[in-house]
Structures are given as C-alpha cells and as structure tokens.
Design a protein around this motif. Structure first.
Motif, mmCIF file in Angstrom:
data_model
loop_
_atom_site.group_PDB
_atom_site.id
_atom_site.type_symbol
_atom_site.label_atom_id
_atom_site.label_comp_id
_atom_site.label_asym_id
_atom_site.label_seq_id
_atom_site.Cartn_x
_atom_site.Cartn_y
_atom_site.Cartn_z
ATOM 1 N N LEU A 132 118.941 5.858 9.570
ATOM 2 C CA LEU A 132 118.028 5.207 7.753
ATOM 3 C C LEU A 132 118.015 6.602 7.762
ATOM 4 N N ARG A 133 118.659 6.134 6.040
ATOM 5 C CA ARG A 133 118.650 7.386 5.381
ATOM 6 C C ARG A 133 118.512 6.919 3.823
ATOM 7 N N THR A 134 117.500 7.896 3.401
ATOM 8 C CA THR A 134 116.441 7.630 2.260
ATOM 9 C C THR A 134 117.037 8.558 1.317
ATOM 10 N N GLU A 135 116.980 7.950 -0.010
ATOM 11 C CA GLU A 135 116.909 9.182 -1.456
ATOM 12 C C GLU A 135 116.450 8.747 -2.770
ATOM 13 N N ARG A 136 116.288 9.144 -2.811
ATOM 14 C CA ARG A 136 116.559 9.147 -4.897
ATOM 15 C C ARG A 136 115.479 7.811 -5.140
ATOM 16 N N GLY A 137 114.800 6.808 -3.893
ATOM 17 C CA GLY A 137 114.370 5.091 -4.266
ATOM 18 C C GLY A 137 114.825 4.884 -3.328
ATOM 19 N N GLY A 138 116.235 5.034 -3.033
ATOM 20 C CA GLY A 138 116.958 4.046 -1.784
ATOM 21 C C GLY A 138 117.064 4.290 -0.697
ATOM 22 N N ALA A 139 117.222 2.802 0.126
ATOM 23 C CA ALA A 139 117.287 3.190 1.312
ATOM 24 C C ALA A 139 118.457 2.640 2.087
ATOM 25 N N VAL A 140 119.157 3.229 2.911
ATOM 26 C CA VAL A 140 120.382 2.486 3.736
ATOM 27 C C VAL A 140 120.469 2.611 4.573
ATOM 28 N N LEU A 141 120.178 0.991 5.356
ATOM 29 C CA LEU A 141 120.140 1.590 6.878
ATOM 30 C C LEU A 141 121.682 1.269 7.508
ATOM 31 N N THR A 142 122.238 2.349 8.331
ATOM 32 C CA THR A 142 123.449 1.859 8.979
ATOM 33 C C THR A 142 123.819 1.753 10.047
ATOM 34 N N VAL A 143 124.078 0.647 10.900
ATOM 35 C CA VAL A 143 124.565 0.035 12.413
ATOM 36 C C VAL A 143 125.641 -0.200 12.326
ATOM 37 N N GLU A 144 125.706 0.743 14.106
ATOM 38 C CA GLU A 144 127.123 0.719 14.787
ATOM 39 C C GLU A 144 126.872 -0.271 15.447
ATOM 40 N N ILE A 145 127.752 -1.336 15.540
ATOM 41 C CA ILE A 145 128.013 -2.607 16.919
ATOM 42 C C ILE A 145 128.892 -2.379 17.337
ATOM 43 N N ASP A 146 128.868 -2.944 18.567
ATOM 44 C CA ASP A 146 129.863 -3.130 19.453
ATOM 45 C C ASP A 146 130.839 -3.911 19.114
ATOM 46 N N ALA A 147 132.712 -3.454 18.480
ATOM 47 C CA ALA A 147 133.101 -4.315 17.709
ATOM 48 C C ALA A 147 133.589 -5.993 18.520
ATOM 49 N N THR A 148 133.520 -5.855 20.161
ATOM 50 C CA THR A 148 133.500 -6.984 20.985
ATOM 51 C C THR A 148 132.785 -8.345 20.937
ATOM 52 N N ARG A 149 131.249 -8.244 19.757
ATOM 53 C CA ARG A 149 130.071 -8.992 19.939
ATOM 54 C C ARG A 149 130.697 -9.764 19.349
ATOM 55 N N LYS A 150 129.768 -11.156 19.471
ATOM 56 C CA LYS A 150 130.462 -12.373 19.140
ATOM 57 C C LYS A 150 129.968 -12.969 17.378
ATOM 58 N N ARG A 151 130.572 -12.832 16.164
ATOM 59 C CA ARG A 151 130.324 -13.331 15.353
ATOM 60 C C ARG A 151 129.103 -13.519 15.267
ATOM 61 N N ALA A 152 128.822 -14.605 15.687
ATOM 62 C CA ALA A 152 127.169 -15.109 15.575
ATOM 63 C C ALA A 152 126.154 -14.365 16.507
ATOM 64 N N LEU A 153 126.430 -13.347 17.099
ATOM 65 C CA LEU A 153 125.466 -12.149 17.212
ATOM 66 C C LEU A 153 125.299 -10.996 16.105
ATOM 67 N N ARG A 154 127.007 -11.178 15.562
ATOM 68 C CA ARG A 154 126.401 -10.132 14.583
ATOM 69 C C ARG A 154 125.514 -10.612 13.310
ATOM 70 N N ALA A 155 125.631 -11.672 12.976
ATOM 71 C CA ALA A 155 124.345 -12.125 12.096
ATOM 72 C C ALA A 155 123.173 -12.016 12.124
ATOM 73 N N GLU A 156 122.613 -12.186 13.650
ATOM 74 C CA GLU A 156 121.708 -12.027 14.216
ATOM 75 C C GLU A 156 121.399 -10.775 14.121
ATOM 76 N N VAL A 157 121.947 -9.787 14.238
ATOM 77 C CA VAL A 157 121.863 -8.410 14.044
ATOM 78 C C VAL A 157 121.601 -8.074 12.890
ATOM 79 N N GLU A 158 122.405 -8.254 11.534
ATOM 80 C CA GLU A 158 121.894 -8.415 10.219
ATOM 81 C C GLU A 158 120.772 -8.756 9.434
ATOM 82 N N ALA A 159 120.441 -10.014 10.414
ATOM 83 C CA ALA A 159 119.856 -10.651 9.607
ATOM 84 C C ALA A 159 118.035 -9.696 10.311
#
Length: 359
Positions: A310-337
């Motif tokens: 997590l990075r926060t600056e100037r009132g904003g926030a960015v959550l950067t997630v590195e996910i295993d590229a082999t994961r299924k698209r459906a699981l990726r959608a769950e991760v994003e949610a």
C-alpha cells in the motif's frame, strides 16, 4: 495419511480464512494464541481477513483499556495478545527468551558480568514511568558504568516482561515505542514459569495437525517431547505424505480438500505463514517473500499466490497486488474484488483510491 491439500484446507478452516467468523475480536486473538505485531497495523489486517464486520476501533479500544497488549512472546518476537494471555504465555516462554538473549543476540555478552536480578530490578524501577529503550539504556549506564547503554536497554526490553504502551498499536494513532512493565501496566503479578501443555493444545486447535518440529518453530521452545508425552491421552496421531508423524487435538476439526478457498490478504508477518517448520501447507512450492518491499501476502486458492503493498500520498492511496500469472481469470477477478475491499478498509479517508494488479 493427510495430504498437503487436506492440511491446507484444515489450517484455513481453523484460522477462519475459509469463512469469516462471527466472534468477538479478543476471542479471535485468543483462539489464534496471539498475533504477530512487529508492524503495528498487521493484526488489524489479519483480523479483517478473518472476522465478519471487523471493527478496528474495537481492538484499539481494548488496547487503550489494557485488555490487550503488545509484548515479546513466541520466538522472542512482538505479539498482540489479550491481557489474560499475556499473563498465561509469558511464563511459558520466559526461559526460551532468556536463552535466546544470552546466546542469540549481541547484547547478552555485553551484560553477562552484571548480576541479573539487580539489573532487572533497576530496569523495573525505571519503567514505573514508561520510556523508550534508548533513554532506559542511558539511565542504566549511570548505574552500571562501563557497559554499553544499548545492551542495557535491550536487556530490560527482552528479559523483563514489558509491554509497548498505548496509543502505539492503536488503530490510526501512533506513539514512538515506550515500555512499561507488564505487572505495572495491568496491575497484576506475572506468574512464575509454567509448563507449555496448555499452549501446545491451543496451538494444535489453531494450527494443527502438526509435527513436534512445527510446534518448536511456532513457539521457539526446546524440550517439547516431555510435554507431548504428558499430553498423549488427549492427542490423535496422523502422518503426512512424507511419512512424518502429525499430532493433533482429539477434537480438532478437519475440512475436505476440495473445499473452495476465497482470496485472502494477509499481513507480511502473519503467524499462519511462520508457525510450521514445513510451510508447504500454505506457501506450496513458492518461497515466502519477507523482504522490505512487499508489505503483505496474498492467498489464492488457499496457497501463497501473490504479494501486496500500500502506498499513500497527497490524500490518495494505491494498493499494488502482484499475482501469480498462472492463476485462472476467475480467481483474478475475486482477488481484485477483495483487494478493493481491503483498500477501502485501510484508507477510509482517502480522496482517491486505485487498485493495480501486476504480474
């Protein structure tokens, strides 16, 4: 025989990581036998992933009311525990802490020629007014001239049952680390050394089935076989895929290996990742990243499947997630949610928020 996936799903179930539990915050902390707390925010993230409708202010208020504390315990690392567990667990690990201080830190040899009882008594007297390790060491150096002030300060911080006083560790508040004695902070005496039997049974209920080496990794304790022998009538025995003996509480729950496991965001130093000698039941065949860059770990389909920061600056926030590229698209959608929900939890006042998923 219990295969890796059965051990994984069983561990997740016992950790409330398959379904978020509807239990009180301090009940959850006690079930987990404490939570890693080197980073003050870590227990909040861990509980957010485990409890339904978790209110971080409830934990913060418990700390302010001294019903929960942060102190050195298992593996000589900083843990968040209830006040009741602080008094119950510190006597179990006291000898281990003393041994590690003497032989595993640079401070032990520097104070080896000082009468330990005299040193601890002097430290306890000084901590009647909470203070940091540095100022504590400087004050002790006046009493014990010729000794390294830093070593004197850390001798008290490690060897004496002390807590980091609030508001450090309280949700969205801060304070530089200051120490007070556990007895003084709670207004209760700390019991003398006690056997690890109850702690072992509680570990098995939250982390088992497990080998003796797993219990040793979790606790830092040596000489566990005598305690295991005493507990045999209350234990069940299994084997893993490599033939190693696993012990478990008689009433330990199990979960089917094909049970669905939703994505879960965990802090970098969550005990589920650190409390087994063989971590493969949760990290799979990956290496556990514990460097300073990534601040947390991500479970995908029950196993380590990514990292986040997590990075926060100037009132904003960015959550950067590195996910295993082999994961299924459906699981990726769950991760994003799930990542979006975590971002809102961690930055309730942010003007802007952004989730970035990278490979």
């Amino acid at each position: 025989m219990l295969d890796r996936r059965t051990l994984n799903r069983t561990l997740l179930a016992r950790q409330s990581l398959l379904e978020r539990a509807r239990i009180q915050v301090l009940d959850a902390v006690e079930h987990l036998v404490g939570m890693q707390s080197q980073v003050p925010i870590d227990p909040y993230v861990g509980l957010w992933s485990r409890l339904e409708d978790f209110d971080p202010d409830e934990l913060g208020q418990a700390m302010l009311e001294r019903r929960a504390v942060r102190m050195t315990l298992l593996r000589t690392t900083l843990h968040l525990v209830t006040a009741r567990d602080a008094l119950a667990l510190r006597p179990v690990v006291q000898n281990m802490i003393e041994r590690r201080f003497d032989t595993g830190t640079p401070f032990g040899p520097n104070v080896a020629d000082i009468d330990r009882d005299e040193l601890l008594a002097a430290g306890a007297q000084l901590l009647e007014d909470p203070q940091g390790v540095s100022e504590l060491g400087k004050a002790l150096a006046e009493r014990f001239p010729g000794h390294d002030p830093s070593s004197l300060g850390y001798a008290i911080a490690i060897l004496l049952p002390v807590v980091q006083v609030t508001p450090r560790g309280v949700w969205r508040r801060t304070l530089r680390p200051k120490l007070a004695t556990l007895a003084g902070w709670l207004g209760l005496p700390v019991p003398t050394a006690s056997p690890p039997d109850d702690a072992i049974m509680r570990y098995l209920c939250a982390f088992g089935p497990a080998t003796i080496s797993d219990i040793r990794t979790w606790s830092g304790l040596a000489g566990l076989r005598e305690a295991i022998d005493r507990l045999r009538p209350r234990l069940r025995t299994y084997r893993d895929e490599l033939g190693r003996v696993l012990i478990d509480a008689e009433d330990g729950i199990f979960t089917a290996p094909d049970t669905a496991a939703p994505p879960r965001f965990l802090p970098q130093y969550d005990n589920i990742l650190l409390s087994h000698d063989d971590r493969s039941r949760v990290v799979g065949d990956r290496r556990l990243p514990l460097g300073p860059t990534w601040k947390g770990n991500l479970l995908v389909d029950g196993f380590l499947g990514g990292t986040w920061r997590l990075r926060t600056e100037r009132g904003g926030a960015v959550l950067t997630v590195e996910i295993d590229a082999t994961r299924k698209r459906a699981l990726r959608a769950e991760v994003e949610a799930e990542g979006e929900r975590l971002l809102k939890f961690l930055t309730p006042d942010a003007i802007s928020r952004r989730l970035a998923v990278v490979r």
